[in-house]
Each structure stands twice: as C-alpha cells, then as structure tokens.
Design an enzyme around this catalytic site. Structure first.
Site, PDB file in Angstrom:
ATOM      1  N   GLY A   1      -6.205  -5.945  -3.350  1.00 19.78           N
ATOM      2  CA  GLY A   1      -6.881  -6.031  -4.754  1.00 19.78           C
ATOM      3  C   GLY A   1      -8.315  -6.418  -4.792  1.00 19.78           C
ATOM      4  O   GLY A   1      -9.118  -6.492  -5.766  1.00 19.78           O
TER       5      GLY A   1
ATOM      6  N   ASP B   1     -10.260  -3.182   6.228  1.00 17.45           N
ATOM      7  CA  ASP B   1      -9.558  -1.893   6.674  1.00 17.45           C
ATOM      8  C   ASP B   1     -10.773  -0.655   7.103  1.00 17.45           C
ATOM      9  O   ASP B   1     -11.873  -0.430   6.254  1.00 17.45           O
ATOM     10  CB  ASP B   1      -8.857  -1.209   5.489  1.00 17.45           C
ATOM     11  CG  ASP B   1      -7.757  -2.131   5.356  1.00 17.45           C
ATOM     12  OD1 ASP B   1      -7.206  -2.781   6.025  1.00 17.45           O
ATOM     13  OD2 ASP B   1      -7.000  -1.699   4.418  1.00 17.45           O
TER      14      ASP B   1
ATOM     15  N   GLY C   1      -4.631  -1.625  -2.515  1.00 16.42           N
ATOM     16  CA  GLY C   1      -5.108  -0.090  -3.090  1.00 16.42           C
ATOM     17  C   GLY C   1      -5.240  -0.031  -4.594  1.00 16.42           C
ATOM     18  O   GLY C   1      -5.414   1.026  -4.926  1.00 16.42           O
TER      19      GLY C   1
ATOM     20  N   LYS D   1      -1.519  -2.086  11.957  1.00 14.23           N
ATOM     21  CA  LYS D   1      -0.225  -2.335  10.783  1.00 14.23           C
ATOM     22  C   LYS D   1       0.816  -1.672  11.763  1.00 14.23           C
ATOM     23  O   LYS D   1       0.846  -0.631  11.856  1.00 14.23           O
ATOM     24  CB  LYS D   1      -0.447  -1.921   9.561  1.00 14.23           C
ATOM     25  CG  LYS D   1      -1.631  -2.442   8.626  1.00 14.23           C
ATOM     26  CD  LYS D   1      -1.580  -1.716   7.425  1.00 14.23           C
ATOM     27  CE  LYS D   1      -2.753  -2.257   6.485  1.00 14.23           C
ATOM     28  NZ  LYS D   1      -2.605  -3.580   6.209  1.00 14.23           N
TER      29      LYS D   1
ATOM     30  N   GLY E   1      -9.284  -3.983   1.807  1.00 16.23           N
ATOM     31  CA  GLY E   1      -8.667  -2.753   2.226  1.00 16.23           C
ATOM     32  C   GLY E   1      -9.638  -1.639   1.785  1.00 16.23           C
ATOM     33  O   GLY E   1     -10.834  -1.462   2.248  1.00 16.23           O
ATOM     34  N   SER E   2      -9.146  -1.235   0.646  1.00 13.34           N
ATOM     35  CA  SER E   2      -9.702  -0.180  -0.046  1.00 13.34           C
ATOM     36  C   SER E   2     -11.230  -0.414  -0.702  1.00 13.34           C
ATOM     37  O   SER E   2     -12.014   0.361  -0.712  1.00 13.34           O
ATOM     38  CB  SER E   2      -9.052   0.733  -0.983  1.00 13.34           C
ATOM     39  OG  SER E   2      -7.650   0.605  -0.496  1.00 13.34           O
TER      40      SER E   2
END
Lengths: 203, 326
Positions: free
Chosen positions: B248, B31, B160, B88, B269-270
């Site tokens: 995650g 991301d 997240g 997305k 992602g994060s």
C-alpha cells in the site's frame, strides 16, 4: 576521542556501528560515531576516519549523488585532498572508491568488477588471510565485487591467492564484509590509523 | 589473476542469507513486470527488483489463482539487471521455490499476493541455499517465519490498494507486541500462543489431533526454535532480521511514514508503475526513503511525482491478501 564518520547512504550500517564499538572496546579507545548523510554533516564535523559500508552501489550513487544529497562528491573531494585520510570501504564502498563516476580520478588505484562472483547463490564464506599474520578469518562475500587489478604491494588480504583487500596509504578497501564477522581486525586497523592521525584518548 | 574455487566454498549459510538482507537496509524494493521496468527501477536507485507477471493491483482485478511467474519472464529480468532480483512463490509451494532457486533469483518472497498452496504450513526455508523474505501481520507470524528460516521479514500491509493503512496497522502491532513481550514475565505462555499457528491441522482433521511432525522437523524441535527466536526478539527489542514495510506504500510521504516507524526499508509494488510517471515516482520514493527524517527533503520528493496510483478503501475489498498466511 576519535570521531568516526559512518556514511549512511544505504546498506550494512548498523553492523559497522556494532563492529566499531567492539573494536574500540578491545583497543581501549573512546570513539564517537558520526552519521554522515548530507554535505553539512561532513563539513561540520572534524573526523579522524570514515567508513563506507556495503550495500548497492547504484542506490548509493543515486541518493548520495547530484540528484540526491550530493554528499558523495564532497567525500571524494576531501579524500583527493587528503590522501592519508583513514577510510574503511567494504564491498559497495570499495566500488565507489575504485570508480567514483564524478568525472575525477579514482580514489584507489585498484580496479574492481562489480558482482564479480555472480549472484546470491554464489555468495560464500571465504577464509581470509592477512599478509603479515598467521591468523585466518572466515568472512562473508555477498554478491561480492572482485579486484581485477590490485598491486602486490597494496594487497593486505587474500583468499587463497586471490586479493580481497587492499591498502593504499590509509585507504582500506575490502570486497567482503568484516562487519559481519566476529573478528574486528579491520576495524582495529582503521582505528589505529585514525589514532595516528588524530588525538588518542585512552578510556 | 588467481581464482577461488567456488565449488569448495561454503554457500547458503544463515550468515550469508541474513547478510544479504542487511545489504538491502535503507532501500526500496520495486515490483517490475518486464526488463524495461527493471531498467527504470535500477536507474531510479532501487536496491532490488521483485520480478512478477502482474503487479498486485492487476492480480487483484484479474482474480483467479495467482501463481509463480513464467520462468522466461524472470530470466529476461535476471539477464538485464545488475541489482538483486527477487521473485514470488506461493505460500507453502516448495516446488515453485525450487524452480526460482534454479533460475538464479537472489531472494524468494513467499508471498500472500499469490494464492496459498498449502493450507497448513509455509515452506521449509532452511532447506534452500538462497534467502527468503516472508510477510507478517503480527509478532507471532514473524517469529514463525524466522524459525522456519526466513532471512528477512516484511510487514504485509494490503498489496495493490495504494492504501497505507494496513502497512501502518501491521507495523504498529509488531512494535506493540515486541514491547509486550519485553515487559511480560510470562514467556512460555507467549510461546504457547505463537505455537498455535502450527496447529491448523487439528481443526481440519476428523481425529482432532496435533501432528508430531511438521515440514520443519518434529513439533518439539520447532518449539525450541520458536523459543530461541522469541528470546532473540526479547533481548534485541526488535526482530532479529532486517524488517521492511510493504503493501500500500504509494507516495514518498508513505515511505517516510514507514521508515519513521522504525522499518529498515520499503517494498513498493503497484505504487510505481501504476503512477502517471513511474521513473519520477520511483526516484522520489528512493530519495524520501533515504531522507525520511528531513521533512524538506520529503517535500521536495513529494513535489517530483505526478498522479499517484488510484487507491482503494480496505473495507470494500473482495479479497484481503493480508489474511492469507498464518
């Protein structure tokens, strides 16, 4: 028994395994596929041929380069020392051979423009023809590279007038994905070269 | 040099869509929220980037309706990045997807990280020329998404959170359900259960019926498609498309864990740009994803990173993104 090394850096690896199996069955060759991840995998095997699959060349350089396993430098060195060694390099694999970025000379003379056709929306199925054959194959060009220079003598595959495959000695470099098509002609070409170089075992 | 007339070529076929996903195998998709982060991801060996305005951890803390990113932001990343760019769209939001395709993104993620736009159906992905990736928490969801035209599946996990437990849960459930399908001799009743995912209109309508038509054609045609995909799963012993893990994953060992469970690659992602040293974290996760079977290599990668992103307990979450989509 032909030992075929499959460079497992990233990308379309399983499809090549399936294609080699289909090609060897057609030709009646016994084939063992060796997964090449580290320099040890390469140095400890006696290979008759090597496959460099497609994927993302930037990722491959990262995981196979100096900060990663370092397997790419070993492959480049072997190929420079053995110019007759049979290799099938597809898409990103062809980019690595044309532009190894390890300070040494390129492995194939043809030059390649990465993502030469554009983005995924421009990916296409092209009808590939071989120089010496009447047959045509529908092959997938996926965010494909494009030859910016390829000598006439080395060009073995075209779409229309455009060169999409070259062969220099036993180095076969293709900008498309024969492993995703039903024809196994390019994998058979590799096995043919491998058998000529090593011991051939009929199943 | 002679040229190929791209206009005369066949674009958008299933082979090209699934083939694109095949080229992602063994990779890490990261991301990114701007061109600078995209450059760091590319430099670190990402196989693709996911362009979005906020990483899931920030979407979670901001609350409200999360939508498709601003076209200028996506264009900025498309212009500077040489690896594939994904973006997305909301679940069921066909027009966000049409916008993303027109911008030139390489793959659309129909994602539960954004707020769903359609309470009944996902996007008819076969109507698009570019490939889609969709999330799943179980086999039924995966089969429905592939039947609708998804070229790639990712298990959802819980985005997240920096907590890998949901990613593991979904991977284990999909694997166990595939095993169950292979052993079961009651194929039709499994297909019946999978088809129930298309009956959401029934409980919402005052007349209590199941519509004959869907965005994917008639319910009967859809069932035949679901049967065909389920047959493929039964025969192959895995999903018939490239399957990544997501939601995650925040350390090199997390990535190795998911790869050893049989995943074809990971989305982070994060986990990267919420860590103390994003570039090192990104490189370390790429290396661990590649060398997942070699604990010494994963140890080396684990030593490269600074502080991982702070994590959240799943039980304390106000919004469970994994429950979005069906």
């Amino acid at each position: 028994m032909l030992e075929i090394g499959l460079v497992m850096l990233q990308g379309s690896r399983q499809a090549h395994i399936d294609a080699i199996r289909r090609a060897s069955e057609r030709m009646g060759f016994e084939v063992n596929i060796r997964e090449i991840r580290t320099p040890d995998d390469l140095l400890e095997s006696t290979l008759h041929a090597l496959i460099l699959p497609g994927g993302e060349s930037t990722t491959m350089r990262k995981v196979g380069g100096q900060g990663g396993t370092g397997v790419l430098e070993h492959i480049y060195r072997e190929l420079r020392e053995k110019p007759n060694f049979p290799v099938l390099a597809t898409c990103a694999g062809a980019i690595l051979l044309a532009d190894p970025q390890d300070g040494g000379p390129s492995i194939i003379k043809a030059t390649v423009d990465r993502n030469g056709w554009g983005r995924q929306i421009d990916s296409f199925l092209g009808t590939v023809s071989l120089n010496d054959q009447d047959e045509h194959f529908e092959c997938a060009f996926i965010r494909a590279p494009r030859f910016t220079s390829a000598s006439k003598e080395c060009t073995i595959a075209k779409v229309g007038d455009e060169p999409v495959g070259v062969r220099e000695n036993n180095l076969i470099a293709l900008t498309f994905h024969p492993e995703l098509s039903t024809s196994t002609i390019f994998h058979e070409m590799l096995l043919e070269a491998a058998a000529a170089n090593g011991d051939r075992v009929k199943a | 040099m002679a040229s190929i007339d791209l206009g005369s070529m066949k674009h958008g076929q299933e082979l090209l869509k699934r083939g694109f996903a095949t080229m992602q195998e063994g990779g890490v998709i990261m991301d990114v929220v701007n061109a600078e982060e995209a450059a760091i991801a590319e430099e670190s060996g990402a196989v693709a980037v996911m362009a979005l305005e906020r990483v899931p951890a920030d979407i979670r803390s901001a609350g409200g309706v999360a939508r498709m990113s601003h076209p200028d932001m996506i264009k900025g990343i498309l212009e500077t990045t040489t690896i594939p760019v994904m973006a997305k769209a909301r679940i069921g939001h066909e027009d966000e997807a049409r916008v993303l395709q027109s911008l030139g993104v390489d793959m659309i993620d129909e994602s539960e990280v954004l707020t769903p736009a359609d309470p009944f159906y996902h996007i008819n992905k076969k109507a698009f020329d570019i490939p889609f990736v969709c999330g799943c928490t179980n086999l039924g969801e995966a089969v429905r998404r592939i039947s609708e035209g998804a070229a790639m599946i990712r298990t959802k996990g819980e985005a997240g959170t920096g907590n890998v437990v949901s990613a593991v849960q979904h991977s284990r459930i999909v694997t166990a359900e595939i095993e169950h399908l292979r052993e079961s001799d009651n194929f039709e009743s499994i297909v019946d259960v999978i088809m129930e995912g298309y009956h959401r209109v029934k409980s919402a309508t005052s007349l209590g019926f199941i519509p004959k038509m869907t965005p994917f054609g008639s319910m009967d045609d859809l069932r035949r498609e679901v049967e065909s995909v389920t047959e493929d799963v039964k025969e192959l012993g895995r999903l018939p498309v490239v399957t990544f893990s997501a939601g995650g994953i925040s350390t090199p060992a997390d990535a190795a864990l998911m790869m050893r469970q049989g995943m074809d690659g990971v989305f982070v992602g994060s986990g990267i740009f919420k860590s103390s040293d994003p570039q090192r974290t990104a490189e370390a996760i790429v290396l661990a994803t590649h060398s997942y079977n070699d604990p010494e290599a994963v140890a080396e990668a684990s030593a490269m990173i600074g502080e991982p992103m702070p994590g959240l307990e799943i039980e304390t979450l106000a919004v469970r993104m994994e429950d979005r989509g069906w």
